[in-house]
Scaffold this motif. Structure first.
Motif, PDB file in Angstrom:
ATOM      1  N   GLN A  97       0.842  -1.197   0.000  1.00  0.00           N
ATOM      2  CA  GLN A  97       0.000   0.000   0.000  1.00  0.00           C
ATOM      3  C   GLN A  97       0.874   1.243   0.000  1.00  0.00           C
ATOM      4  N   HIS A  98       2.114   1.055   0.380  1.00  0.00           N
ATOM      5  CA  HIS A  98       3.081   2.138   0.286  1.00  0.00           C
ATOM      6  C   HIS A  98       3.987   1.836  -0.900  1.00  0.00           C
ATOM      7  N   THR A 120       5.008  11.115   4.025  1.00  0.00           N
ATOM      8  CA  THR A 120       4.165  10.990   2.847  1.00  0.00           C
ATOM      9  C   THR A 120       2.733  11.235   3.272  1.00  0.00           C
ATOM     10  N   ARG A 122      -1.189  10.373   2.169  1.00  0.00           N
ATOM     11  CA  ARG A 122      -1.933   9.468   1.299  1.00  0.00           C
ATOM     12  C   ARG A 122      -3.192  10.143   0.769  1.00  0.00           C
ATOM     13  N   GLU A 123      -3.396   9.988  -0.514  1.00  0.00           N
ATOM     14  CA  GLU A 123      -4.706  10.383  -1.053  1.00  0.00           C
ATOM     15  C   GLU A 123      -5.463   9.085  -1.237  1.00  0.00           C
ATOM     16  N   ASP A 124      -6.596   8.952  -0.561  1.00  0.00           N
ATOM     17  CA  ASP A 124      -7.317   7.675  -0.555  1.00  0.00           C
ATOM     18  C   ASP A 124      -7.795   7.277  -1.936  1.00  0.00           C
ATOM     19  N   GLY A 154      -3.900  11.397   6.948  1.00  0.00           N
ATOM     20  CA  GLY A 154      -3.340  10.676   5.812  1.00  0.00           C
ATOM     21  C   GLY A 154      -1.853  10.405   5.947  1.00  0.00           C
ATOM     22  N   SER A 155      -1.251  10.826   7.068  1.00  0.00           N
ATOM     23  CA  SER A 155       0.172  10.525   7.219  1.00  0.00           C
ATOM     24  C   SER A 155       0.305   9.188   7.926  1.00  0.00           C
ATOM     25  N   TYR A 195       1.094  10.779  -2.312  1.00  0.00           N
ATOM     26  CA  TYR A 195       1.006   9.607  -3.179  1.00  0.00           C
ATOM     27  C   TYR A 195      -0.406   9.060  -3.130  1.00  0.00           C
ATOM     28  N   ARG A 196      -0.758   8.278  -4.116  1.00  0.00           N
ATOM     29  CA  ARG A 196      -2.079   7.663  -4.116  1.00  0.00           C
ATOM     30  C   ARG A 196      -1.976   6.286  -3.489  1.00  0.00           C
ATOM     31  N   CYS A 197      -2.853   6.047  -2.538  1.00  0.00           N
ATOM     32  CA  CYS A 197      -2.827   4.771  -1.834  1.00  0.00           C
ATOM     33  C   CYS A 197      -3.228   3.638  -2.774  1.00  0.00           C
ATOM     34  N   GLN A 198      -2.446   2.550  -2.746  1.00  0.00           N
ATOM     35  CA  GLN A 198      -2.756   1.395  -3.585  1.00  0.00           C
ATOM     36  C   GLN A 198      -3.678   0.464  -2.819  1.00  0.00           C
TER      37      GLN A 198
END
Ligand code: UDP
Ligand code: MG
Length: 308
Positions: A97-98, A120, A122-124, A154-155, A195-198
């Motif tokens: 996910q990172h 970082t 995260r944008e969900d 989101g951190s 970053y965009r969360c995977q």
């Protein structure tokens, strides 16, 4: 050449481990740094350890710390940091996910030399469950409201720490390290990268709702004495109210407007105060439990095996 350590806690991540390692090798081999990957096996019960051993046999960059049982994500991170020695350390999750693809960017910002912490944000992605999104948001709101430091929503624990920061962190004698908060508390210069969360690559999320509540509670009590202060404030307010009510009752009696003995109000105030007292005794208990944990001075984790 600078050396970079990657610290990755793993709890039953057999499904994503090989893919994670493959991606890390691709990303890291293109960078002008030497690196070590410190995998911390947090008492996995699946094939994680078996795969790790195989990866370590084939790749000298792979190091392993293996716990005797599950000690928890934050503790696994701490163990990894304690065993790191690089000029910088990057902590990240083992479920992809990172994205390892963000590592070059983290290193680039760090090498500019202005920042000791590169976090970082995260944008969900849309498949993050609503409950998780809402609870995460509530968690950050609560922490920021109650404690002396600010956490950015989101951190997660995906960030780069300079050696200087890691050394300071490791000097902290508190057992129950809430790393996310402490990194901010130390106060080195920090910046963040989005970053965009995977989606999880495989396996299942290890954080159940109750574990997240515990995590949030740890965060609040580790960083603030606000709940304790809350006890005093509300106790004071309630005594003030009941005192005023007492004065009112006496005056009413003397003037003679109140003749019905108010058993309802007595019952209500007794129950209310009783409940409140129980609540705050519980709250004190939480802090005492933490003091107890600290004075017992038990080791934070027990290592079964290392390959360093
Ligand atoms: N993890 C761990 N010990 C635990 C729970 C989780 O080491 O008791 C690891 C897990 O393998 C993963 C990371 O911590 O690499 C984050 O866990 P998870 O993906 O469950 O958390 P989420 O992404 O839901 O925040
Ligand atoms: Mg995850």
């Amino acid at each position: 050449m600078k050396h970079c350590d990657l610290v990755i806690p793993l709890y039953n991540e057999a499904a994503s481990l090989e893919e994670l390692h493959r991606q890390i090798v691709v990303v890291m081999s293109g960078l002008p740094v030497t690196y070590t990957v410190i995998f911390v096996d947090d008492g996995s019960t699946d094939r994680t350890m078996e795969i790790l051993e195989r990866l370590a046999d084939a790749d000298p960059h792979v190091k392993i710390i293996s716990f005797t049982r599950n000690f928890g994500h934050q503790i696994a991170l701490t163990a990894g940091l304690e065993h790191s020695s690089g000029d910088c350390v990057i902590t990240m999750d083992g479920d992809l996910q990172h994205p390892p693809q963000l590592i070059p960017e983290l290193l680039r910002v760090w090498e500019e030399g202005r920042y000791q912490v590169v976090s970082t944000v995260r944008e969900d992605h849309d498949s993050v469950p609503l409950l998780k999104k809402v609870s995460a948001r509530a968690f950050y709101k609560l922490i920021n409201l109650f404690s002396d430091i600010t956490l950015t929503p989101g951190s997660a624990d995906f960030r780069l720490l300079d050696r200087q920061v890691v050394s300071v962190l490791m000097q902290f004698r508190e057992k129950n390290k809430f790393l996310r908060g402490l990194v901010n508390w130390i106060g080195f210069k920090s910046t963040s990268v989005a970053y965009r969360c995977q989606k999880r690559f495989g396996g299942h999320p290890q954080y159940s709702f109750s574990r997240m509540v515990k995590f949030a509670w740890d965060g609040i009590t580790a960083l603030s004495a606000f709940p304790l202060r809350l006890a005093f404030c509300s106790g004071f307010l309630i005594s003030l109210c009941s005192f005023s009510y007492g004065v009112f009752a006496i005056v009413a009696k003397v003037v003679g407007v109140m003749t019905v003995p108010g058993w309802t109000s007595i019952l209500v105030s007794v129950l209310f105060l009783g409940g409140l007292q129980l609540m705050f005794i519980g709250m004190l208990g939480e802090y005492i439990a933490r003091i107890f944990d600290e004075v017992k001075d038990r080791p934070l984790y027990v290592v079964k095996k290392t390959r360093l």
